[in-house]
Design a protein around this motif. Sequence first.
Motif, PDB file in Angstrom:
ATOM      1  N   GLU A  21       0.833  -1.203   0.000  1.00 54.37           N
ATOM      2  CA  GLU A  21       0.000   0.000   0.000  1.00 54.37           C
ATOM      3  C   GLU A  21       0.869   1.256   0.000  1.00 54.37           C
ATOM      4  O   GLU A  21       0.616   2.191  -0.760  1.00 54.37           O
ATOM      5  N   LEU A  25       1.094   4.071  -3.019  1.00 48.59           N
ATOM      6  CA  LEU A  25       0.884   5.496  -2.774  1.00 48.59           C
ATOM      7  C   LEU A  25       2.121   6.308  -3.155  1.00 48.59           C
ATOM      8  O   LEU A  25       2.003   7.396  -3.722  1.00 48.59           O
ATOM      9  N   SER A  28       2.099   6.635  -6.868  1.00 47.10           N
ATOM     10  CA  SER A  28       1.079   7.600  -7.254  1.00 47.10           C
ATOM     11  C   SER A  28       1.564   9.025  -6.998  1.00 47.10           C
ATOM     12  O   SER A  28       1.419   9.909  -7.854  1.00 47.10           O
ATOM     13  N   THR A  52      -3.709   6.801 -10.181  1.00 50.57           N
ATOM     14  CA  THR A  52      -4.263   7.217  -8.896  1.00 50.57           C
ATOM     15  C   THR A  52      -5.718   6.766  -8.766  1.00 50.57           C
ATOM     16  O   THR A  52      -6.135   6.287  -7.706  1.00 50.57           O
ATOM     17  N   TRP A  56      -6.998   4.248  -5.758  1.00 52.95           N
ATOM     18  CA  TRP A  56      -8.002   4.649  -4.793  1.00 52.95           C
ATOM     19  C   TRP A  56      -9.320   3.921  -4.982  1.00 52.95           C
ATOM     20  O   TRP A  56     -10.037   3.667  -4.006  1.00 52.95           O
ATOM     21  N   SER A 107      -2.354  12.263  -0.248  1.00 56.78           N
ATOM     22  CA  SER A 107      -1.776  10.925  -0.452  1.00 56.78           C
ATOM     23  C   SER A 107      -0.555  10.719   0.439  1.00 56.78           C
ATOM     24  O   SER A 107      -0.352   9.625   0.988  1.00 56.78           O
ATOM     25  N   ARG A 111      -0.228   7.833   3.157  1.00 57.36           N
ATOM     26  CA  ARG A 111       0.927   6.910   3.075  1.00 57.36           C
ATOM     27  C   ARG A 111       1.724   6.918   4.360  1.00 57.36           C
ATOM     28  O   ARG A 111       2.082   5.867   4.889  1.00 57.36           O
TER      29      ARG A 111
END
Length: 115
Positions: A21, A25, A28, A52, A56, A107, A111
């Motif tokens: 994860e 992120l 992204s 992105t 999401w 983001s 993160r």
Amino acid sequence: MYQFSYADVQSTSVTDAKDRERDLLTRSIDMLSAAAAAGQHSMEAVEALHFTNRVWTTFVEDLGSSENALPKELRANLISIGLWLLREAEDIRQGRTDNFEGLIEVSQIIRDGIQ
């Protein structure tokens, strides 16, 4: 020869999932930063917004699952944030805003909060 407890395997799986994860992120964020520098109508913007959106959308779907182990209130808050990110990305794509920085900042906060 290979004897692992379920707790060890589960703990490793959760750690691996969190690492993935964070990596998604980070990717992204990097893509959105490149898009902001290249401009709203650049190929970098198209690719960053698409990536992105995929990230999401997947997060929101997972957070909405009854099998998600996060506390219900946290899941609801993250879903709200995810929906904002998706709307903001669509507004950028449609030319209604160029708020890459907002997407990047939110983001980064998410993160950095994954532990």
